[in-house]
Design a protein around this motif. Structure first.
Motif, mmCIF file in Angstrom:
data_model
loop_
_atom_site.group_PDB
_atom_site.id
_atom_site.type_symbol
_atom_site.label_atom_id
_atom_site.label_comp_id
_atom_site.label_asym_id
_atom_site.label_seq_id
_atom_site.Cartn_x
_atom_site.Cartn_y
_atom_site.Cartn_z
ATOM 1 N N GLU A 8 0.788 -1.234 -0.240
ATOM 2 C CA GLU A 8 -0.027 -0.192 -0.011
ATOM 3 C C GLU A 8 0.768 1.402 -0.150
ATOM 4 O O GLU A 8 0.698 2.407 -0.113
ATOM 5 N N GLU A 10 3.875 2.391 -1.971
ATOM 6 C CA GLU A 10 4.368 2.230 -2.957
ATOM 7 C C GLU A 10 5.217 3.710 -3.340
ATOM 8 O O GLU A 10 5.073 5.091 -2.668
ATOM 9 N N ASN A 26 5.871 8.714 -11.222
ATOM 10 C CA ASN A 26 4.730 8.438 -11.311
ATOM 11 C C ASN A 26 3.313 9.393 -10.573
ATOM 12 O O ASN A 26 2.300 8.697 -10.964
ATOM 13 N N ASP A 27 3.757 9.507 -9.508
ATOM 14 C CA ASP A 27 2.575 10.148 -8.741
ATOM 15 C C ASP A 27 2.533 11.434 -9.354
ATOM 16 O O ASP A 27 1.036 11.735 -9.519
ATOM 17 N N ALA A 30 0.254 9.415 -12.494
ATOM 18 C CA ALA A 30 -1.500 9.672 -11.480
ATOM 19 C C ALA A 30 -1.794 10.547 -11.791
ATOM 20 O O ALA A 30 -3.563 10.245 -11.723
ATOM 21 N N GLY A 49 -6.324 1.510 -2.136
ATOM 22 C CA GLY A 49 -5.260 2.832 -1.509
ATOM 23 C C GLY A 49 -6.153 2.910 0.128
ATOM 24 O O GLY A 49 -7.661 2.544 -0.067
ATOM 25 N N SER A 64 -4.870 11.087 -7.693
ATOM 26 C CA SER A 64 -4.082 9.976 -7.631
ATOM 27 C C SER A 64 -4.852 8.681 -7.021
ATOM 28 O O SER A 64 -4.073 7.887 -7.708
ATOM 29 N N LYS A 65 -5.556 8.463 -6.347
ATOM 30 C CA LYS A 65 -6.575 7.424 -5.774
ATOM 31 C C LYS A 65 -7.160 6.252 -6.702
ATOM 32 O O LYS A 65 -7.580 6.830 -8.339
ATOM 33 N N LYS A 68 -2.829 3.623 -10.570
ATOM 34 C CA LYS A 68 -0.894 2.352 -10.970
ATOM 35 C C LYS A 68 -0.008 3.060 -11.965
ATOM 36 O O LYS A 68 -0.581 2.917 -13.269
ATOM 37 N N GLU A 70 2.978 3.059 -14.349
ATOM 38 C CA GLU A 70 4.617 2.133 -14.312
ATOM 39 C C GLU A 70 5.306 3.324 -15.721
ATOM 40 O O GLU A 70 4.438 3.268 -16.788
ATOM 41 N N ASP A 79 -3.155 1.742 -14.894
ATOM 42 C CA ASP A 79 -4.073 0.684 -14.612
ATOM 43 C C ASP A 79 -5.031 2.221 -14.288
ATOM 44 O O ASP A 79 -4.161 2.949 -13.118
ATOM 45 N N ASN A 81 -8.683 1.775 -11.399
ATOM 46 C CA ASN A 81 -9.758 1.340 -10.446
ATOM 47 C C ASN A 81 -10.495 2.672 -11.007
ATOM 48 O O ASN A 81 -10.315 3.270 -9.422
#
Length: 140
Positions: A8, A10, A26-27, A30, A49, A64-65, A68, A70, A79, A81
């Motif tokens: 959780e 990351e 990455n954040d 996101a 999360g 960003s919740k 994910k 990369e 990805d 959700n």
């Protein structure tokens, strides 16, 4: 040496892109994706999360919740959700998310978005929840 990583929590990895040595986390990617998703009709919210707890404490919306990312040197895989509104056509919502996220992230970061995977984790049924709340208020 063993690393004790909580899935959780990351780590924010900063990746150097080929655009003049620019570094994009990455954040950040996101967050761009989350802002774009917030504009899609039929999306009730993001899923996953501990971001909900963070939002409640800080009072700030965490875009960003449930996302994910990369990032490699020149591309990004994303990805997402989500929870959809009851009555929304899921394939249309997913297609719109893929298009708007790809366009937004590519224009804002200069990265090539290779994948946008949409995972539907639930359906929000407003009428049922509203009815239950009104019944509880009547009983009190």
């Amino acid at each position: 040496m063993e690393e004790n990583k909580n899935p959780e929590q990351e780590e924010v990895e900063i990746v150097e892109t080929s655009i003049d040595g620019l570094k994009i986390s990455n954040d950040a990617v996101a967050t761009y994706a989350g802002i774009a998703i917030s504009e899609v009709q039929g999306v009730y919210g993001m899923s996953g999360g501990f971001a909900g707890i963070t939002e409640a404490i800080s009072g700030k919306k965490n875009f960003s919740k449930g996302i994910k990312v990369e990032v490699t040197e020149k591309s990004a895989k994303i990805d997402v959700n989500i929870v959809v509104e009851y009555g929304a056509r899921i394939p249309d919502v997913a297609f719109e998310i893929q298009n708007i996220v790809k366009k937004s992230v590519e224009s804002m970061t200069g990265l090539k978005v290779s994948e946008v995977n949409v995972h539907v984790n639930g359906v929000h049924m407003a009428n049922v929840e509203d009815k239950e709340e009104s019944e509880e208020n009547i009983e009190e």
